[in-house]
Design a protein around this motif. Structure first.
Motif, PDB file in Angstrom:
ATOM      1  N   VAL A   1      49.990 -19.288   1.636  1.00  0.00           N
ATOM      2  CA  VAL A   1      48.744 -20.039   1.773  1.00  0.00           C
ATOM      3  C   VAL A   1      48.528 -20.808   0.478  1.00  0.00           C
ATOM      4  N   ASN A   2      47.765 -21.886   0.544  1.00  0.00           N
ATOM      5  CA  ASN A   2      47.559 -22.699  -0.646  1.00  0.00           C
ATOM      6  C   ASN A   2      46.222 -23.417  -0.592  1.00  0.00           C
TER       7      ASN A   2
ATOM      8  N   ARG B   1      42.975 -26.878   2.295  1.00  0.00           N
ATOM      9  CA  ARG B   1      43.492 -25.519   2.340  1.00  0.00           C
ATOM     10  C   ARG B   1      44.602 -25.499   3.371  1.00  0.00           C
ATOM     11  N   GLY B   2      45.662 -24.750   3.093  1.00  0.00           N
ATOM     12  CA  GLY B   2      46.802 -24.822   3.991  1.00  0.00           C
ATOM     13  C   GLY B   2      47.598 -23.542   4.071  1.00  0.00           C
ATOM     14  N   ALA B   3      48.604 -23.577   4.937  1.00  0.00           N
ATOM     15  CA  ALA B   3      49.516 -22.452   5.122  1.00  0.00           C
ATOM     16  C   ALA B   3      50.902 -23.001   5.398  1.00  0.00           C
ATOM     17  N   GLU B   4      51.922 -22.241   4.992  1.00  0.00           N
ATOM     18  CA  GLU B   4      53.308 -22.644   5.167  1.00  0.00           C
ATOM     19  C   GLU B   4      54.133 -21.460   5.655  1.00  0.00           C
ATOM     20  N   LEU B   5      55.109 -21.745   6.478  1.00  0.00           N
ATOM     21  CA  LEU B   5      56.045 -20.740   6.962  1.00  0.00           C
ATOM     22  C   LEU B   5      57.437 -21.346   6.821  1.00  0.00           C
ATOM     23  N   ALA B   6      58.299 -20.677   6.060  1.00  0.00           N
ATOM     24  CA  ALA B   6      59.631 -21.219   5.773  1.00  0.00           C
ATOM     25  C   ALA B   6      60.694 -20.188   6.128  1.00  0.00           C
ATOM     26  N   TRP B   7      61.727 -20.653   6.821  1.00  0.00           N
ATOM     27  CA  TRP B   7      62.837 -19.792   7.234  1.00  0.00           C
ATOM     28  C   TRP B   7      64.134 -20.381   6.685  1.00  0.00           C
TER      29      TRP B   7
ATOM     30  N   ALA C   1      54.258 -26.451   8.157  1.00  0.00           N
ATOM     31  CA  ALA C   1      53.119 -26.481   7.244  1.00  0.00           C
ATOM     32  C   ALA C   1      51.899 -27.055   7.938  1.00  0.00           C
ATOM     33  N   ALA C   2      50.737 -26.548   7.565  1.00  0.00           N
ATOM     34  CA  ALA C   2      49.467 -27.053   8.089  1.00  0.00           C
ATOM     35  C   ALA C   2      48.477 -27.139   6.933  1.00  0.00           C
TER      36      ALA C   2
END
Length: 263
Positions: free
Chosen positions: A174-175, A212-218, A233-234
């Motif tokens: 999150v950021n 404000r955001g969120a990220e998911l990385a694979w 990312a959002a």
């Protein structure tokens, strides 16, 4: 720049996934190619898919040349990472041109890329990583305060490794992003002069929380050289940024997938 502005928010997750790879005793070279889909500009409902091409060289002493960040130096320790770099800021065209810009911005004036100084810091606390990125973009044109002013941008992130096994590595984070008054005015403000030339009403933008955001990385490694990284990312635009007449959608989403060869 050759990719939409909001793709910059994806860089943190990619760096966290590759942090361990950078702790090497030899020169390291990295080439990446892929595709990204993102809004045409921050706040846009229009989207574009753009090719991604990137490369970097890192020396044993920590000096690096990166096609996305620029020229810099980084120290990657067991608990604390730190880096500085000189690069180029994002840009925005006020017309549709290939993968960039939008005709909706006609009359706003293009935001040109200008030199910037950046600082990266990260603290590893068990499975958690606390990270901060600060960038100061230099003044591009003192006669164009609406689009050419110097500005400051800060991104604070909290990331956690969610999975590591035979199917690769999954990291979530999150950021929050902040900008001074010149940053928010440059990217989200509409001056009286811009309002007279465009379809937008005037909008006075002040500094503070931008999103404000969120990220998911694979990341899926195939061998010691090849790996595939996919990032979702959002970002939710807040305060004066979210209230800007330039913003069609407060919730901005981006996705990229790229193949990386390291040697």
């Amino acid at each position: 720049m050759s990719v939409p502005y909001r793709l910059l928010s994806l860089s943190c997750a990619c760096l966290l996934l590759g942090a361990n790879d950078l702790r090497a005793e030899d020169w390291q070279y990295r080439l990446s190619a892929g595709v990204a889909n993102a809004p045409r500009y921050s706040g846009a409902s229009e989207r574009t898919s753009a090719p991604l091409l990137a490369g970097s060289i890192t020396s044993p002493a920590g000096f690096f040349l990166d096609s996305q960040k620029g020229l810099g130096w980084a120290h990657d320790g067991e608990a604390f990472d730190f880096g500085v770099y000189l690069g180029a800021s994002a840009a925005r065209k006020d017309r549709r041109a290939g993968f960039e810009g939008s005709d909706k911005l006609d009359g706003m004036g293009s935001i040109k890329s200008r030199p910037l100084v950046g600082l990266d810091a990260a603290y590893h606390l068990g499975p958690l990583t606390l990270a901060a990125n600060f960038e100061h973009a230099l003044e591009e044109d003192k006669d164009e305060p609406d689009t050419g002013s110097a500005y400051n941008h800060l991104k604070l992130s909290l990331a956690m490794q969610l999975y590591k096994g035979r199917f690769g590595e999954l990291t979530g984070g999150v950021n929050s992003q902040f900008g001074d008054g010149d940053y928010v005015r440059t990217w989200y403000g509409v001056s009286q002069a811009q309002a007279s030339r465009s379809q937008f009403r005037a909008h006075e933008a002040r500094g503070g929380l931008v999103s404000r955001g969120a990220e998911l990385a694979w990341r899926l490694p195939f061998d010691q050289h090849w790996s595939l990284t996919t990032v979702l990312a959002a970002d939710y635009l807040s305060n004066d940024a979210g209230n800007s007449p330039l913003v069609d959608k407060r919730l901005q989403t981006s996705v990229l997938s790229q193949m990386t060869y390291t040697f």
